[in-house]
Design an enzyme around this catalytic site. Structure first.
Site, PDB file in Angstrom:
ATOM      1  N   ALA A 124     -80.725  13.068  10.041  1.00 44.53           N
ATOM      2  CA  ALA A 124     -79.638  12.209  10.495  1.00 44.53           C
ATOM      3  C   ALA A 124     -78.795  12.983  11.499  1.00 44.53           C
ATOM      4  O   ALA A 124     -78.551  14.177  11.322  1.00 44.53           O
ATOM      5  CB  ALA A 124     -78.781  11.760   9.323  1.00 44.53           C
ATOM      6  N   ALA A 160     -75.578  17.261  12.151  1.00 42.94           N
ATOM      7  CA  ALA A 160     -76.930  16.825  11.769  1.00 42.94           C
ATOM      8  C   ALA A 160     -77.299  17.399  10.411  1.00 42.94           C
ATOM      9  O   ALA A 160     -76.777  18.438   9.996  1.00 42.94           O
ATOM     10  CB  ALA A 160     -77.939  17.273  12.823  1.00 42.94           C
ATOM     11  N   ASP A 161     -78.189  16.709   9.756  1.00 39.95           N
ATOM     12  CA  ASP A 161     -78.736  17.203   8.499  1.00 39.95           C
ATOM     13  C   ASP A 161     -80.187  16.757   8.411  1.00 39.95           C
ATOM     14  O   ASP A 161     -80.532  15.660   8.850  1.00 39.95           O
ATOM     15  CB  ASP A 161     -77.954  16.669   7.296  1.00 39.95           C
ATOM     16  N   THR A 162     -81.028  17.617   7.862  1.00 35.71           N
ATOM     17  CA  THR A 162     -82.443  17.316   7.666  1.00 35.71           C
ATOM     18  C   THR A 162     -82.826  17.713   6.255  1.00 35.71           C
ATOM     19  O   THR A 162     -82.482  18.799   5.800  1.00 35.71           O
ATOM     20  CB  THR A 162     -83.314  18.087   8.680  1.00 35.71           C
TER      21      THR A 162
END
Length: 175
Positions: free
Chosen positions: A93, A56-58
């Site tokens: 994501a 995940a990445d934010t």
């Protein structure tokens, strides 16, 4: 946050560069980083039968500028000043991969901060909550008091949109 879904999981340590490519749209950058994290994680556990890996990445986005993690307190203060009294986007994501499959979900939220005084910013920086946080803030901490309005996913702003994550994991038979 995965524990909230009742999952038994492990954590993989990765050291991947997170650099936006020239001309790369902000949302696509976040999607790509999440995919790369999941893929790199899968490579670490390929020997594990039926392994499923989540990456995940934010990122916080203001005027198509991606606010990553600030390098120091001065950079954090500059980010908070830019967020003060205005709305910004938060894109999270989530990519889930296994040996034979990949799926991804994206959460886009809008957050509006109240106007922040220099004293507000200094007091927040003193908490050290900003360290390692995209946009220099943690909504689940003291910065929640800065939020005038949130449209989207609270958990997505925290860094993992749980509804979308649960849906992906169900599709892989993990939940």
């Amino acid at each position: 946050m995965l524990a909230r879904l009742g999952l038994d999981f492990g954590v993989l340590e990765l050291d991947l560069p997170e650099h936006r490519q020239p001309g790369e749209p902000a949302e696509e950058y976040v999607r790509r980083v999440a995919r790369e994290k999941a893929g790199a994680g899968l490579l670490q556990v390929m020997a594990v039968a039926n392994a499923v890996v989540l990456g995940a990445d934010t990122e916080v986005i203001v005027d198509d500028e991606v606010f990553g993690k600030p390098a120091d307190a001065q950079a954090a203060a500059a980010m908070l000043r830019r967020l003060s009294g205005r709305s910004h986007g938060v894109v999270s994501a989530v990519s889930v991969v296994s040996a034979g499959r990949e799926a991804q979900a994206v959460s886009v939220s809008e957050v509006r901060f109240m106007p922040l005084s220099e004293a507000d910013i200094a007091a927040y920086l003193a908490t050290d909550e900003w360290r390692g946080k995209a946009g220099a803030y943690a909504i689940q901490g003291r910065a929640e008091s800065f939020v005038e309005h949130l449209s989207g996913s609270y958990s997505g702003v925290m860094g993992l949109p749980l509804q979308q994550t649960a849906q992906l994991l169900r599709s892989f038979g993990v939940l």
